[in-house]
Enzyme design. Structure first.
Site, PDB file in Angstrom:
ATOM      1  N   LYS A  50       2.825   4.140  -6.126  1.00 13.57           N
ATOM      2  CA  LYS A  50       1.625   5.226  -5.388  1.00 13.57           C
ATOM      3  C   LYS A  50       1.985   6.518  -6.027  1.00 13.57           C
ATOM      4  CE  LYS A  50      -0.057   1.795  -3.764  1.00 13.57           C
ATOM      5  NZ  LYS A  50       0.641   1.005  -4.317  1.00 13.57           N
ATOM      6  N   SER A 141      11.085 -11.777  -3.091  1.00 13.45           N
ATOM      7  CA  SER A 141      10.928 -12.350  -4.179  1.00 13.45           C
ATOM      8  C   SER A 141      11.128 -11.455  -5.431  1.00 13.45           C
ATOM      9  CB  SER A 141       9.087 -12.154  -4.120  1.00 13.45           C
ATOM     10  OG  SER A 141       8.834 -11.026  -4.374  1.00 13.45           O
ATOM     11  N   GLY A 176      -1.489  -9.036 -17.338  1.00 17.35           N
ATOM     12  CA  GLY A 176      -1.714  -9.371 -15.843  1.00 17.35           C
ATOM     13  C   GLY A 176      -2.666  -8.417 -15.051  1.00 17.35           C
ATOM     14  N   GLU A 183      -2.860  -1.365 -11.021  1.00 20.18           N
ATOM     15  CA  GLU A 183      -2.285   0.124 -10.788  1.00 20.18           C
ATOM     16  C   GLU A 183      -1.619   0.637 -11.719  1.00 20.18           C
ATOM     17  OE1 GLU A 183      -2.376  -0.652  -5.772  1.00 20.18           O
ATOM     18  OE2 GLU A 183      -0.180  -0.599  -6.769  1.00 20.18           O
ATOM     19  N   HIS A 443     -23.037  12.500   8.598  1.00 22.62           N
ATOM     20  CA  HIS A 443     -23.815  12.574   7.280  1.00 22.62           C
ATOM     21  C   HIS A 443     -23.260  13.866   6.705  1.00 22.62           C
ATOM     22  CE1 HIS A 443     -26.837  12.800   4.093  1.00 22.62           C
ATOM     23  NE2 HIS A 443     -27.152  13.988   4.533  1.00 22.62           N
TER      24      HIS A 443
END
Length: 461
Positions: A50, A141, A176, A183, A443
């Site tokens: 990020k 993982s 991939g 990202e 709105h």
């Protein structure tokens, strides 16, 4: 030999949460992890990615300021400074995690790798034995790299490696187009890196709906070359680059050279080095223990598995939920209880963002055949999105006929992370389409697009 009531293997998000949950019920507990500590999210996952995306978005908005009549001439990206900030801020996030671990008593920690010797017995590399009444596997993982990508040699990058680069490369081939690939690939492109993305089988991110997937391919392909079902003929490392030969759009082979090949081809559970063959655990075809997703209990009743190690829902908030369930159930065995699970929610921080909420489309079609309605909304017609110059993408929602209960949703669009949370919260509360239409809508806001979609869905119900 050391004897404990609960042994937890892995001190990531799932393991730490399991430790805290079990510690409420027993003081005889051991948290085992050889390091490095700091959780996958903080070290190499969601947080550093990020940070890179934030830099990329800033550069992109500056380059596209002219659509608003604003000039931002002579835009420069300093690759060294970008990567310095990524690492500096990442280290702060890791530090915060480590600070949170300081409250764990040293006697509750073992900084060594272990393997199973039997169902209750663990052994370290130097021969130390730990006998545990109950065990939680929370080993996380690691990146999974297909063998043919390894031909890139020293030019092969994993997302773990990317954040250690001193500066930005000139070019990267991304393999991939999943969460990580989209990202990082798009972020690199927006920071001035030449990017080409390759996929297999046509999948894009976590999208399950064909219409939204096609829209995603069109959106991303307009910004960088993306082939979600590429025919790659050869990968070869040279002295100064990695060569990728693939079938181009004209059906002819094309060879391009890149500084690096980024393998964003998923992750594999860290269970293959635990000596599971020495236990009576039933394993699936991936070598992962078979388990109950509601209780996290494995086929051997005193062993539980949580977080990315079970590869069920490899997301930080899911790992935390699973760790809590597994830790509690391990400590209180045989009082095993299903845990409270939240509505499935996943977000890809690409542009446009991708979000999946609730049931997957395939499961809806199977479980609610003939008993559901769906509606789709195009952000090209959304006033706020047009004002922002971000009017790309589709949103689709499914609901049960009769009750109008929301079943699932998929979003490709601006700020999908926020719309996704609104829908997830609504599903968690089992609100109907009518309930949501009775809510206030300001709105002009993006949520008005959701209201338009729900009105259409209401007529179909």
């Amino acid at each position: 030999m050391r004897k404990v009531t609960v042994a937890i293997i892995g001190a990531g998000t799932a393991g730490l949460t399991a430790y805290r949950a079990a510690r409420k019920h027993t003081d005889s507990i051991l948290l085992i992890d050889p390091g490095p500590l700091g959780t996958t999210c903080a070290r190499v996952g969601c947080m550093p990615s990020k940070l890179l995306i934030a830099a990329a978005d800033t550069a992109w908005h500056m380059r596209h300021a002219d659509m608003f009549g604003v000039s931002a001439a002579d835009i420069q990206v300093d690759g060294h400074k970008v990567m310095q900030r990524v690492r500096r801020m990442r280290d702060r996030f890791v530090g915060k995690v480590l600070e949170g671990m300081e409250s764990i008593p040293e006697q509750d920690m073992l900084h060594k790798p272990v393997r199973f010797i039997s169902d209750h017995l663990l052994e370290t590399a130097d021969g130390q034995l730990i006998e545990a009444e109950k065990i939680v596997i929370a080993t996380g993982s690691r990146p999974a790299v297909p063998e043919f990508l390894q031909k890139a040699g020293k030019r092969l990058l994993l997302n773990d490696d990317l954040f250690e680069l001193d500066t930005l490369p000139e070019s990267v081939a991304v393999f991939g187009p999943g969460v990580i690939g989209l990202e990082l690939g798009q972020a690199l492109l927006r920071l001035g890196v030449r990017v080409r993305m390759f996929g297999v089988g046509g999948a894009v991110g976590p999208i399950g709906d064909d219409e939204i997937r096609q829209a995603a391919v069109q959106c991303f392909s307009a910004e960088f070359p993306l082939d979600p079902d590429a025919q790659v003929k050869e990968i070869r490392e040279t002295d100064r680059a990695v060569e990728v030969t693939f079938i181009h759009t004209d059906e002819k082979p094309l060879t391009e050279h890149f500084d690096y090949l980024l393998a964003a081809t998923g992750r594999r559970p860290n269970v293959d080095r635990l000596g599971l063959d020495q236990t009576h655990l039933q394993l699936d075809d991936r070598g992962v223990p078979v388990f109950d997703p509601q209780t996290l209990q494995c086929s051997v009743e005193h062993i539980f598995i949580a977080g990315d190690a079970n590869n069920h829902l490899p997301l930080l908030h899911e790992a935390a939920d699973e760790g809590g369930i597994a830790g509690r159930n391990a400590a209180l065995l045989p009082d095993v209880q299903p845990g409270d699970r939240t509505v499935p929610l996943a977000v890809v921080f690409s542009d446009p963002q991708i979000a999946t909420i609730g049931m997957r489309p395939a499961n809806i079609h199977e479980q609610f055949s003939g008993r559901f309605a769906e509606a789709v909304y195009d952000f090209a017609y959304q006033a706020r999105a047009k004002v922002l110059g971000r009017d790309r993408g589709l949103m689709k929602v499914w609901a049960e006929t009769g009750s109008g209960t929301l079943l699932g949703a998929e979003i490709l669009g601006p700020d999908a992370e926020h719309l996704a949370h609104l829908l997830a919260w609504a599903m968690q509360q089992q609100l109907s389409v009518s309930d949501l239409l009775a809510m206030p809508y300001y709105h002009p806001v993006l949520e008005e697009g959701l209201r338009s979609l729900l009105r259409d869905l209401q007529t179909r119900l």
